[in-house]
Every structure is written in structure tokens, then in C-alpha cells.
Design a protein around this motif. Sequence first.
Motif, short mmCIF file in Angstrom:
data_model
loop_
_atom_site.label_atom_id
_atom_site.label_comp_id
_atom_site.label_asym_id
_atom_site.label_seq_id
_atom_site.Cartn_x
_atom_site.Cartn_y
_atom_site.Cartn_z
N THR A 115 -88.49 -26.04 -54.44
CA THR A 115 -88.84 -26.37 -55.83
C THR A 115 -87.60 -26.12 -56.68
O THR A 115 -86.55 -25.71 -56.18
N THR A 173 -92.73 -37.11 -48.61
CA THR A 173 -92.29 -36.75 -49.95
C THR A 173 -93.19 -35.62 -50.43
O THR A 173 -94.39 -35.81 -50.62
N ALA A 174 -92.63 -34.44 -50.61
CA ALA A 174 -93.39 -33.29 -51.09
C ALA A 174 -93.51 -33.33 -52.62
O ALA A 174 -94.49 -32.86 -53.18
N ARG A 175 -92.50 -33.88 -53.27
CA ARG A 175 -92.49 -34.04 -54.72
C ARG A 175 -91.74 -35.32 -55.04
O ARG A 175 -90.60 -35.50 -54.59
N ALA A 181 -86.60 -35.69 -56.18
CA ALA A 181 -87.57 -35.62 -55.09
C ALA A 181 -87.30 -34.42 -54.19
O ALA A 181 -86.17 -33.95 -54.07
N SER A 189 -83.86 -31.20 -51.26
CA SER A 189 -84.02 -31.52 -52.69
C SER A 189 -82.95 -32.53 -53.05
O SER A 189 -81.77 -32.29 -52.80
#
Length: 193
Positions: free
Chosen positions: A71, A93-95, A155, A187
Motif C-alpha cells: 500500500t 490487480t490488488a489495487r 496500481a 507497486s
Amino acid sequence: MDTPFARLTAAAAASAAIVVIAGCGATSEQSAATSSRAHSIDACPSSAPTDDARAITLRGVTGSASVVAPTADSAPRITVTAPFQVDRLQAETARAGTGQTVTEKSVVTLCYQGVNGRTGEVFDDAFARATSAEMALPDLVPGFRAALVGQKAGAAVVAAIPAAQAYPKGEPDAGIAPGDSLVFAISVIASNS
């Protein structure tokens, strides 16, 4: 070293032994150029993720990997039930990002951690160094590149890469043997076409 995939350069060794993930067929001169671009643009967070952070589970033909994606405030956590081996690329894709899209020709700024599926050991970790790296996508191994193309800056991506798309002949300097699958938490800080 004459392998076409990863090179440990003198400059990188002096700056915490970063393994630059150079692309298939790259020459020493190309890898040196890629390595010289690996530098701090943005700091990577180094604090551990929270205990209740959501993990993504990747299942292999043997073993599994549980990955807590990075994060803005924390590094990833990759836990492998070894030996973990995949026979095809798995990328999630986690974010989602909202910035510029990563293309085959992009130069990206990344924070990443790489874990060997056979051993469960970290072989490269920009988060531990708290330093991002700038890399040209054409210079990256095929599986790493494929996991990033189409993503947007901002992402977070989790990927399991089979040996055929990473280091099919191994990479002894990184502790990677022939046939080893790799797990990455990435990231995407920035992308420039």
C-alpha cells in the motif's frame, strides 16, 4: 555474467545488491544501461502490513503463495507454501491505478519484492531498501513485463511467474535455480511512454 535475464552490477552491488530484472537477450551494455537507471525516485514504504490486511492466494501446480499487496504506507508480505511452482503466469490487480497506462515500451518506476517459490526466500526487495527503481519494460523478463502491461500508475500488482517466463536457466547470483517459479508484489509508482 552472460545470462540474458538478471544481472548483478557493480553499481547495484554498491547500493544494497539490487538484482535488475533485465530482459531476454539483453547484452551486458543494455543491462548496464538499465542498471544505471535504477535509482531512487520515490521511497518505497518499509513498514509491515497490518495483521488484518487482505491477502491474495495464488495456487500453483505445487504449493501456494499468500500475498498481501503493498500500500502507500506498507510493504507487501509474501508467504509461500514451498515448493510453489506455476506452469502459467498468474497476475492480479490488488489495487487499480489511475495514472498513465503501462505499455510494452514504457519506462516505469516501481517498488517490488521478489520471492523464490522453491525456497520461499526473498531474492530482491526494493521495499527493504526503501528505494524505488526505474526500469524500461523492454528490458524486463517476459512474465514481469506481462504482469505490468495495461496497468496504470498507482496500481498494486501480485504475480506468480513460471520459470519459462523468468529465468529458465536459473540465476545463481540471486539464488534462482532452473525451473524456479517467482512471486512478485509490485507497486507501480509512475509510467512514462
